[in-house]
Scaffold this active site. Sequence first.
Site, PDB file in Angstrom:
ATOM      1  N   HIS A   1     -10.724  -5.695  -2.831  1.00 55.54           N
ATOM      2  CA  HIS A   1      -9.379  -6.167  -2.412  1.00 55.54           C
ATOM      3  C   HIS A   1      -9.330  -6.497  -1.009  1.00 55.54           C
ATOM      4  O   HIS A   1     -10.450  -6.048  -0.178  1.00 55.54           O
ATOM      5  CB  HIS A   1      -8.386  -4.780  -2.759  1.00 55.54           C
TER       6      HIS A   1
ATOM      7  N   VAL B   1     -11.730   2.435  -3.161  1.00 56.43           N
ATOM      8  CA  VAL B   1     -11.527   1.970  -4.553  1.00 56.43           C
ATOM      9  C   VAL B   1     -12.501   0.831  -4.747  1.00 56.43           C
ATOM     10  O   VAL B   1     -12.695  -0.183  -4.265  1.00 56.43           O
ATOM     11  CB  VAL B   1      -9.996   1.506  -4.747  1.00 56.43           C
TER      12      VAL B   1
ATOM     13  N   ASN C   1     -13.458  -3.847   2.883  1.00 53.15           N
ATOM     14  CA  ASN C   1     -14.407  -2.912   2.929  1.00 53.15           C
ATOM     15  C   ASN C   1     -15.402  -3.076   2.056  1.00 53.15           C
ATOM     16  O   ASN C   1     -15.020  -3.233   0.741  1.00 53.15           O
ATOM     17  CB  ASN C   1     -13.647  -1.473   2.898  1.00 53.15           C
TER      18      ASN C   1
ATOM     19  N   ASP D   1       0.719  -1.116   0.216  1.00 60.88           N
ATOM     20  CA  ASP D   1      -0.204   0.126   0.117  1.00 60.88           C
ATOM     21  C   ASP D   1       1.019   1.379   0.030  1.00 60.88           C
ATOM     22  O   ASP D   1       1.944   1.367   0.769  1.00 60.88           O
ATOM     23  CB  ASP D   1      -0.927  -0.063   1.207  1.00 60.88           C
ATOM     24  N   ILE D   2       0.454   2.470  -0.773  1.00 58.97           N
ATOM     25  CA  ILE D   2       1.296   3.537  -0.882  1.00 58.97           C
ATOM     26  C   ILE D   2       1.192   4.475   0.248  1.00 58.97           C
ATOM     27  O   ILE D   2       2.031   5.198   0.703  1.00 58.97           O
ATOM     28  CB  ILE D   2       1.229   4.476  -2.143  1.00 58.97           C
TER      29      ILE D   2
ATOM     30  N   HIS E   1      -7.046  -6.203   2.484  1.00 62.35           N
ATOM     31  CA  HIS E   1      -5.716  -5.495   3.220  1.00 62.35           C
ATOM     32  C   HIS E   1      -5.285  -6.660   4.333  1.00 62.35           C
ATOM     33  O   HIS E   1      -5.747  -6.919   5.140  1.00 62.35           O
ATOM     34  CB  HIS E   1      -6.112  -4.245   4.069  1.00 62.35           C
TER      35      HIS E   1
END
Length: 121
Positions: free
Chosen positions: A104, A100, A91, A33-34, A106
């Site tokens: 996905h 987004v 989420n 993750d950025i 995390h």
Amino acid sequence: MAYDSNNIFARILRGEIPCNKVYEDQHVLAFHDIHPQAPTHILVIPKGAYVSFADFSERATPDEITGFFRAAGLIARQAGVDATGYRLISNHGRDSHQDVPHFHLHILAGRPLGPLLLRQG
């Protein structure tokens, strides 16, 4: 929520935006993750166009579903977070702050993460 083919993860999958990749196979791409929220913060995304977990669980093939979750476990093991523990978060929708519109997970680890949710009042 309709799938937006110009979301950042779709653009990463097409190679339009670089990522710090940690894993890739036919069904999955995983990268750091950025804006990490923990010392280890890896995003795991399916390569298919799925908006949310609900969408993924309804429309993905059995091979995609199995491949995705097996990959998530492998990625956590390869990151070396099994011994101390990690959290998986996905989420769904506005109330959960899904930023987004591409399903996905995390993977968060590397320090005590505290309670899952802040207690209210």
